[in-house]
Design an enzyme around this catalytic site. Structure first.
Site, PDB file in Angstrom:
ATOM      1  CB  CYS A   1      -0.935   0.091   1.200  1.00 44.46           C
ATOM      2  SG  CYS A   1      -2.071  -1.270   1.362  1.00 44.46           S
TER       3      CYS A   1
ATOM      4  NE  ARG B   1       4.666   1.484  -0.210  1.00 40.47           N
ATOM      5  CZ  ARG B   1       5.715   1.355   0.591  1.00 40.47           C
ATOM      6  NH1 ARG B   1       6.896   1.735   0.189  1.00 40.47           N
ATOM      7  NH2 ARG B   1       5.586   0.857   1.799  1.00 40.47           N
TER       8      ARG B   1
ATOM      9  CD1 TRP C   1      -0.524  -6.177  -3.275  1.00 38.48           C
ATOM     10  CD2 TRP C   1      -0.624  -6.743  -1.115  1.00 38.48           C
ATOM     11  NE1 TRP C   1      -0.227  -7.511  -3.176  1.00 38.48           N
ATOM     12  CE2 TRP C   1      -0.278  -7.891  -1.867  1.00 38.48           C
ATOM     13  CE3 TRP C   1      -0.748  -6.873   0.263  1.00 38.48           C
ATOM     14  CZ2 TRP C   1      -0.047  -9.136  -1.279  1.00 38.48           C
ATOM     15  CZ3 TRP C   1      -0.519  -8.112   0.846  1.00 38.48           C
ATOM     16  CH2 TRP C   1      -0.169  -9.217   0.083  1.00 38.48           C
TER      17      TRP C   1
ATOM     18  CG  ASN D   1       1.790   0.680   4.217  1.00 41.23           C
ATOM     19  OD1 ASN D   1       1.464  -0.468   3.942  1.00 41.23           O
ATOM     20  ND2 ASN D   1       3.045   1.086   4.247  1.00 41.23           N
ATOM     21  N   GLY D   2      -0.298  -1.112   6.278  1.00 42.04           N
ATOM     22  CA  GLY D   2       0.138  -2.017   7.338  1.00 42.04           C
ATOM     23  C   GLY D   2      -0.983  -2.953   7.721  1.00 42.04           C
TER      24      GLY D   2
ATOM     25  CD  GLU E   1      15.343 -14.292  -9.058  1.00 39.56           C
ATOM     26  OE1 GLU E   1      14.866 -14.728  -8.009  1.00 39.56           O
ATOM     27  OE2 GLU E   1      15.064 -13.164  -9.500  1.00 39.56           O
TER      28      GLU E   1
ATOM     29  CE  LYS F   1      11.999 -12.108 -10.943  1.00 42.98           C
ATOM     30  NZ  LYS F   1      12.887 -11.832  -9.853  1.00 42.98           N
TER      31      LYS F   1
ATOM     32  CD  GLU G   1       8.271 -12.142  -9.002  1.00 43.57           C
ATOM     33  OE1 GLU G   1       8.109 -11.281  -8.161  1.00 43.57           O
ATOM     34  OE2 GLU G   1       9.323 -12.247  -9.663  1.00 43.57           O
TER      35      GLU G   1
ATOM     36  CG  HIS H   1      15.690 -38.252  -4.706  1.00 39.36           C
ATOM     37  ND1 HIS H   1      16.006 -39.541  -4.350  1.00 39.36           N
ATOM     38  CD2 HIS H   1      16.858 -37.665  -5.051  1.00 39.36           C
ATOM     39  CE1 HIS H   1      17.318 -39.716  -4.448  1.00 39.36           C
ATOM     40  NE2 HIS H   1      17.856 -38.589  -4.890  1.00 39.36           N
TER      41      HIS H   1
ATOM     42  CE  LYS I   1      10.904  -3.460  -7.068  1.00 37.11           C
ATOM     43  NZ  LYS I   1      11.394  -4.620  -7.822  1.00 37.11           N
TER      44      LYS I   1
HETATM   45  C1  F6R Z   1      10.637 -11.080  -6.857  1.00 40.05           C
HETATM   46  C2  F6R Z   1      10.598 -10.074  -5.855  1.00 40.05           C
HETATM   47  C3  F6R Z   1      10.279 -10.455  -4.447  1.00 40.05           C
HETATM   48  C4  F6R Z   1      11.208  -9.706  -3.506  1.00 40.05           C
HETATM   49  C5  F6R Z   1      10.817  -9.958  -2.045  1.00 40.05           C
HETATM   50  C6  F6R Z   1      11.772  -9.286  -1.086  1.00 40.05           C
HETATM   51  O1  F6R Z   1      10.886 -10.554  -8.115  1.00 40.05           O
HETATM   52  O2  F6R Z   1      10.818  -8.937  -6.130  1.00 40.05           O
HETATM   53  O3  F6R Z   1      10.363 -11.824  -4.246  1.00 40.05           O
HETATM   54  O4  F6R Z   1      12.511 -10.137  -3.735  1.00 40.05           O
HETATM   55  O5  F6R Z   1       9.536  -9.483  -1.825  1.00 40.05           O
HETATM   56  O6  F6R Z   1      11.823  -7.909  -1.320  1.00 40.05           O
HETATM   57  P1  F6R Z   1      12.987  -7.022  -0.769  1.00 40.05           P
HETATM   58  O7  F6R Z   1      14.212  -7.370  -1.492  1.00 40.05           O
HETATM   59  O8  F6R Z   1      12.544  -5.619  -1.003  1.00 40.05           O
HETATM   60  O9  F6R Z   1      13.118  -7.348   0.682  1.00 40.05           O
END
Ligand code: F6R
Length: 635
Positions: A2, A27, A81, A107-108, A510, A514, A517, A533, A630
């Protein structure tokens, strides 16, 4: 998550709020809303409050403001969010008290909201939303009623005091902004364990949960400390701690936000940010790996000798992509520098940390510097070490972040700023590379200090890192083209398996993250040797397998594991150097033949670009994928 933005000044608040919210949309983008107050009558000193809210993205709120107008120079805005309550208009912020004259954005998460809601309902309050936030305006209104009943007149002072008292009743982490139509020249903001910054503009004060929302209006900021409440009026800022004691602090200047929100000629921020990686790697090399440093101290990091001394083990706390960077880091710190290192999900560590070990460095990795679980895990670790009493167990902490003005930088004494520049795309790309480089620097430093590697080995790795920017540049261009054509074969795909081993196992994770997501395709990353396994049961011709096979101790093993997958009819895509094992793969995404240590810095590029093009082919909202935000500032 948020985003909050608030303003009090002399110009119309609504355009400022909308502009600020645009910068905060990363956010959260489930719904958005704003409330403004305009003086309606100088005589009564009352204002009239307008509240507009819209489900979906910010454009919907923009249209509503265009249509209905939101007059006034005082305002609060929110982009959501969803945590409590579906992403629909009735749950969008601002939320108001029963009179409709007091509005709050938050926010929270208010953890005791159910208890507070029942209490308020028993007093006759009706709720209009399913959110945790809605208790706040009612609690503040109740507090204000008490003050008015005691004969006080409406004023900024009684509003800030009401918010402070209500803060004491709230459990959880939150940042909030409040306006009241009886005090049209007062904006009250408060925070606990969620970020909030005040901006000092020309003729106006602003407040926001993150710097990009302020950067367009001012460079002078005053980050609020945990538990603080502030009253902003056209005349100035009054800052109070949770006990109501007045606080005095000087503002600071924001740097490095020039490049924030333009996509240049790229279709998406994510693609732009992938392309920025060589330039960011070059900045890192120039800053931290200048020629001429002694082999005993090969990296220019801003730490004293004492920072490195006596460390016997390292633990890394992080979430998501940052945890994957931590896993590569752990491999380097153990295998290259010889320090036992463990990596934890911060959200798990908070509640099930291992027994304390002495002389331990704890590294929190968070690009945003605001991830609630990572901050809380670091704080918990610091507390339990302080209470131990034995100096060998004292907290030693390092934060690796892309936001040196964020909460982690105020919480942790040592910070490595990865300097990747603001990342807008929700899927982390350039910041992942930045985090990896931070770990390469640490591994080189520890290895040379502990003499776990020879001078030649250290010099070789340093030189390989110096060559990285130019190699990345051509690799990205090549893979952008290759991924465009390869992505066609994924048009009907529903499941993908990523395989890697050793230092490239985190890159397989990773790659899967990606893809999930941004394309919503189900994907899993496995250590290649683990396939047989269980997961091998998933394989058939509709399940592509992407196998990272780079020369090193496990190269032949990975090829055998890949062939086991091929024998089950899976389409096999290799991420491997040219000329080593083409015959094994149905398609090859070639990367340079570099040392095993360096390989993750290259193998991650095809992961990013292939995911990007698969999602682009599907016409998805790559920079703002569904359900994500984000920075994850709730637990
Ligand atoms: C994936 C992604 C998330 C962040 C995670 C931690 O692309 O961006 O998995 O890596 O939410 O975020 P930070 O690095 O801001 O603690």
């Amino acid at each position: 998550m948020c985003g909050i933005v608030a303003v009090i000044g002399s110009r119309d608040a609504a355009p400022l709020l909308l502009e600020g919210l645009k910068q905060l949309e990363y956010r959260g983008y489930d719904s958005a809303g704003l409330a403004t107050i305009e003086f309606s009558s100088q005589a009564s000193n009352n204002g009239s409050l307008t509240c507009l809210r819209a489900g979906g993205k910010l454009v919907n709120l923009n249209s509503l403001v265009d249509r209905d107008g939101a007059p006034g120079q005082l305002g609060i805005g929110h982009t959501r969010w969803a945590t409590h309550g579906k992403p629909e208009e009735k749950n969008a912020h601002p939320h108001r008290d029963s009179s409709g004259g007091l509005a709050v954005v938050q926010n929270g998460i208010i953890e005791n909201h159910r208890y507070l809601r029942k209490e308020l309902e028993s007093e006759g309050v009706s709720f209009l939303s399913d959110t945790d936030t809605e208790v706040i305006p009612h609690l503040i209104a109740r507090q204000l009623q008490l003050s008015l009943a005691e004969g006080m007149s409406p004023s900024g002072s009684i509003l800030v005091e009401a918010v402070r008292k209500v803060s004491l009743e709230l459990k959880g982490a939150y940042a909030l902004a409040v306006i009241w139509d009886k005090t049209p020249e007062s904006l009250v903001v408060a925070r606990r364990q969620a970020p909030l910054l005040i901006g000092l503009g020309e003729g106006e004060f602003l407040c926001a949960s993150d710097t990009p929302a302020l950067a367009g209006f001012t460079r002078t900021i005053l980050p609020m400390e945990d538990g603080e409440v502030a009253l902003l009026t056209p005349l100035g800022i009054e800052l109070y701690d949770i006990r109501g004691e007045r606080q005095q602090r000087s503002p600071s200047l924001l740097n490095g936000l020039e490049d924030v929100v333009t996509k240049r000629n790229f279709r998406h921020f994510m693609l732009k940010e992938i392309y920025e990686q060589p330039e960011k790697a070059k900045l890192w090399v120039d800053r931290h790996l200048p020629y001429g440093l002694p082999a005993s101290s090969p990296i220019a990091y801003p730490f004293e000798n004492s920072f490195y001394e006596g460390i016997e083990r390292i633990q890394i706390l992080a979430c998501g992509t940052s945890r994957h960077a931590g896993m590569v880091g752990a491999y380097l710190l153990e295998q290259f520098a010889g320090i036992p290192t463990s990596v934890f999900y911060a959200s798990e560590f908070r509640y099930s940390a291992p027994p304390l070990a002495p002389n331990t460095l704890t590294i929190g990795v968070t690009q945003s510097g605001e991830t609630a679980d990572t901050l809380a895990a670091l704080a918990m670790e610091s507390r339990r070490r302080k209470s131990h009493g034995n100096p060998a167990f004292a907290p030693r902490q390092l934060g690796i972040t892309n936001r040196s003005e964020s909460s982690i930088a105020r919480q942790v004494p040592n910070i490595l700023d990865i300097g990747s520049g603001i990342e807008v795309g929700v899927a982390a790309t350039k910041t992942f590379l930045g985090q990896l480089l931070a770990f390469y620097g640490l591994a080189l430093t520890f290895a040379s200090r502990r003499k776990s590697r020879s001078v030649e080995e250290i010099t070789t790795m340093a030189n390989e890192l110096r060559n990285l920017p130019s190699q990345l540049f051509s690799l990205i261009e090549k893979h952008d083209q290759l991924s465009i054509s390869l992505s066609q074969m994924f048009s009907e795909t529903q499941n993908v398996i990523f395989l890697g081993r050793g230092i490239n196992y985190p890159i397989a994770l990773e790659g899967a993250l990606k893809l999930k997501e941004i394309s919503y395709i189900h994907a899993e990353g496995y250590p290649a040797g683990e396939m047989k396994h269980g997961p091998i049961a998933l394989l058939e011709k509709r399940v592509p397998v992407i196998s990272i096979a780079t020369p090193g101790v496990v190269f032949e093993k990975v090829l055998s594991n890949a062939q086991e997958a091929k024998a089950r009819d899976a389409k096999l895509i290799g991420v491997a150097p040219n000329g080593l094992a083409e015959e094994v793969f149905d398609a090859l995404l070639p990367i340079p033949e570099v040392s095993e240590w360096m390989s993750p810095l290259f193998s991650v590029i095809p992961m990013q670009l292939l995911s990007y093009h698969i999602a682009a082919n599907r016409g998805l909202d790559i920079d703002q994928p569904r359900n994500l935000a984000k920075s994850v500032t709730v637990e």
